[in-house]
Design an enzyme around this catalytic site. Sequence first.
Site, mmCIF file in Angstrom:
data_model
loop_
_atom_site.group_PDB
_atom_site.id
_atom_site.type_symbol
_atom_site.label_atom_id
_atom_site.label_comp_id
_atom_site.label_asym_id
_atom_site.label_seq_id
_atom_site.Cartn_x
_atom_site.Cartn_y
_atom_site.Cartn_z
ATOM 1 N N LYS A 115 -18.166 -14.536 -1.383
ATOM 2 C CA LYS A 115 -17.037 -13.808 -0.794
ATOM 3 C C LYS A 115 -17.289 -13.647 0.692
ATOM 4 O O LYS A 115 -18.445 -13.626 1.135
ATOM 5 C CB LYS A 115 -16.882 -12.421 -1.438
ATOM 6 C CG LYS A 115 -15.490 -11.848 -1.336
ATOM 7 C CD LYS A 115 -14.575 -12.431 -2.399
ATOM 8 C CE LYS A 115 -13.164 -11.909 -2.283
ATOM 9 N NZ LYS A 115 -12.348 -12.310 -3.450
HETATM 10 P P1 NAD Z 1 -2.320 -9.441 -0.241
HETATM 11 O O1 NAD Z 1 -2.817 -9.100 1.106
HETATM 12 O O2 NAD Z 1 -1.453 -10.636 -0.412
HETATM 13 O O3 NAD Z 1 -1.505 -8.169 -0.843
HETATM 14 C C1 NAD Z 1 -2.028 -6.885 -0.937
HETATM 15 C C2 NAD Z 1 -0.871 -5.949 -1.281
HETATM 16 O O4 NAD Z 1 -1.387 -4.649 -1.547
HETATM 17 C C3 NAD Z 1 0.143 -5.785 -0.160
HETATM 18 O O5 NAD Z 1 1.461 -5.711 -0.705
HETATM 19 C C4 NAD Z 1 -0.232 -4.438 0.450
HETATM 20 O O6 NAD Z 1 0.882 -3.810 1.111
HETATM 21 C C5 NAD Z 1 -0.652 -3.686 -0.801
HETATM 22 N N1 NAD Z 1 -1.502 -2.534 -0.556
HETATM 23 C C6 NAD Z 1 -2.613 -2.443 0.210
HETATM 24 N N2 NAD Z 1 -3.098 -1.184 0.186
HETATM 25 C C7 NAD Z 1 -2.281 -0.484 -0.646
HETATM 26 C C8 NAD Z 1 -2.249 0.860 -1.086
HETATM 27 N N3 NAD Z 1 -3.154 1.742 -0.658
HETATM 28 N N4 NAD Z 1 -1.264 1.239 -1.941
HETATM 29 C C9 NAD Z 1 -0.343 0.355 -2.365
HETATM 30 N N5 NAD Z 1 -0.317 -0.928 -1.976
HETATM 31 C C10 NAD Z 1 -1.274 -1.342 -1.131
HETATM 32 O O7 NAD Z 1 -3.609 -9.528 -1.191
HETATM 33 P P2 NAD Z 1 -3.753 -10.301 -2.565
HETATM 34 O O8 NAD Z 1 -4.273 -11.657 -2.289
HETATM 35 O O9 NAD Z 1 -2.510 -10.119 -3.358
HETATM 36 O O10 NAD Z 1 -4.958 -9.486 -3.229
HETATM 37 C C11 NAD Z 1 -4.748 -8.242 -3.907
HETATM 38 C C12 NAD Z 1 -5.953 -7.950 -4.784
HETATM 39 O O11 NAD Z 1 -6.134 -9.031 -5.712
HETATM 40 C C13 NAD Z 1 -7.293 -7.824 -4.070
HETATM 41 O O12 NAD Z 1 -8.105 -6.903 -4.791
HETATM 42 C C14 NAD Z 1 -7.898 -9.211 -4.198
HETATM 43 O O13 NAD Z 1 -9.300 -9.213 -4.070
HETATM 44 C C15 NAD Z 1 -7.454 -9.552 -5.601
HETATM 45 N N6 NAD Z 1 -7.446 -10.977 -5.909
HETATM 46 C C16 NAD Z 1 -6.736 -11.857 -5.164
HETATM 47 C C17 NAD Z 1 -6.729 -13.202 -5.528
HETATM 48 C C18 NAD Z 1 -5.893 -14.211 -4.797
HETATM 49 O O14 NAD Z 1 -5.826 -15.370 -5.253
HETATM 50 N N7 NAD Z 1 -5.213 -13.861 -3.723
HETATM 51 C C19 NAD Z 1 -7.488 -13.642 -6.619
HETATM 52 C C20 NAD Z 1 -8.189 -12.703 -7.374
HETATM 53 C C21 NAD Z 1 -8.159 -11.364 -7.008
#
Ligand code: NAD
Length: 425
Positions: A115
């Site tokens: 990561k």
């Molecule tokens: P992203 O940046 O695309 O989206 C994050 C979202 O969360 C946004 O809509 C943001 O406004 C919202 N957010 C942030 N803080 C918040 C809060 N306090 N309350 C409510 N909403 C809040 O990120 P993502 O890629 O969708 O990742 C989200 C989660 O999923 C993370 O934990 C990431 O590690 C995990 N994840 C992502 C992937 C991937 O392929 N992108 C894969 C596995 C896990």
Amino acid sequence: MANRKRLKSVTIPVSTFENVMKQFDQAAVKLNIDPGLLEFLKYPRKSTIVKLPVRMDDGTFKMFTGFRVQHSIVRGPAKGGIRYHPDVTLDEVQALASWMTWKSAIVGIPFGGGKGGIICDPSQMSLGELERLTRRYTAALMDSIGPEKDVPAPDVNTNETTMAWIMDTFSMHSNHTVTSVVTGKPVVLGGSLGRREATGAGVVLTVREALKHLNMKPEKSTAAVQGFGNVGSVAALFLQRLGVKVTHVCDVFGGLYNPDGIDIDALIEYVKENKKVGGFPGAKAFDKDEILYTKVDILVPAALENQITAENAFHIKAKIIAEGANGPVTPDADPILQENNVFVIPDILCNAGGVTVSYFEWVQDRMGFFWTEEEVNLRLEQFMTNAFNDVLKVALENKAHLRLAAFMVAIQKVADVVQLRGIYA
Ligand code: NAD
């Protein structure tokens, strides 16, 4: 009123990596593995900190700090996303890297865990500043990353454009085009069809299997989704396609509510234009901090870690929690949720669709031969349903909850590989 106040004040634990170690230890005691070997499996193999000077648009230089952690390369190259966020710490990146090791093992793909992260606030930076920061970070990590060594991908606040910059910078330093150094690239640069949707799609595949197991009908179920980014928006869309009524969603700025179900296709179009869910016609505004406590069947935390803790777990009303985010439930919240019969699909299983299709992308890049979206989706469905059912089987055999079973499956798989390889000395 006092109770409401308490609900909103979620305490952030000191160490997210400590949370992962607790999860690891709880599963490790159930397995017959040499304690020395467990120690080897538990800690990251390499943590790199890089200092990154970047020329800002106003001509000044600003220093940034970046991290890249390789938790394990026992089963293949380290694999994991890169996060841009003001609150990124080495501890958090180590935790996220560890979860990647277990995730890759559960779905059975030949990767370890890695990561990365940079302490920055992308909302306050121009595209040019972000590009220069990304290229400098990539240059600083030239020795550690690579298709056989460590393969980054997008995470919070990074996307396919970020991956294109990393691929280009790495290729320029290598004097030839190296597409398989990152996944989550634009399709025209060697990305995979279906990658952008893969994590959210995988979340919903595990929800589908959980509903079957619990004898619940999708069309009679409701859902709330916290976070409307890559994972949350796609999970909401696929839940809707499965027949589930998505009544609540929120992003960092605010929440939306419609008891008849929010039109997620229309909301995704709205967010493309407006960059937030707030103001969407066809749903009412509501306090985003209440989303965790809404009375729905399925709750999908898809924002950040440490959202459901011992302090607020009592107030969860959902029957299923599908962990789209990494680490949204802390170890001290788990027993409370179990007590209340909440069926938690743990992150290392639930959101493994992203790394699975990342693996498909890496395979396609290395073959130079690309699959149709149908082939990608079919294989994703096979990997996710097999993983879910493998973990469920171990859970039922051991009378364990799904997180414990998932860690047991994953740790055993990595330990078996180490046993066969032996320890080089
Ligand atoms: P992203 O940046 O695309 O989206 C994050 C979202 O969360 C946004 O809509 C943001 O406004 C919202 N957010 C942030 N803080 C918040 C809060 N306090 N309350 C409510 N909403 C809040 O990120 P993502 O890629 O969708 O990742 C989200 C989660 O999923 C993370 O934990 C990431 O590690 C995990 N994840 C992502 C992937 C991937 O392929 N992108 C894969 C596995 C896990």
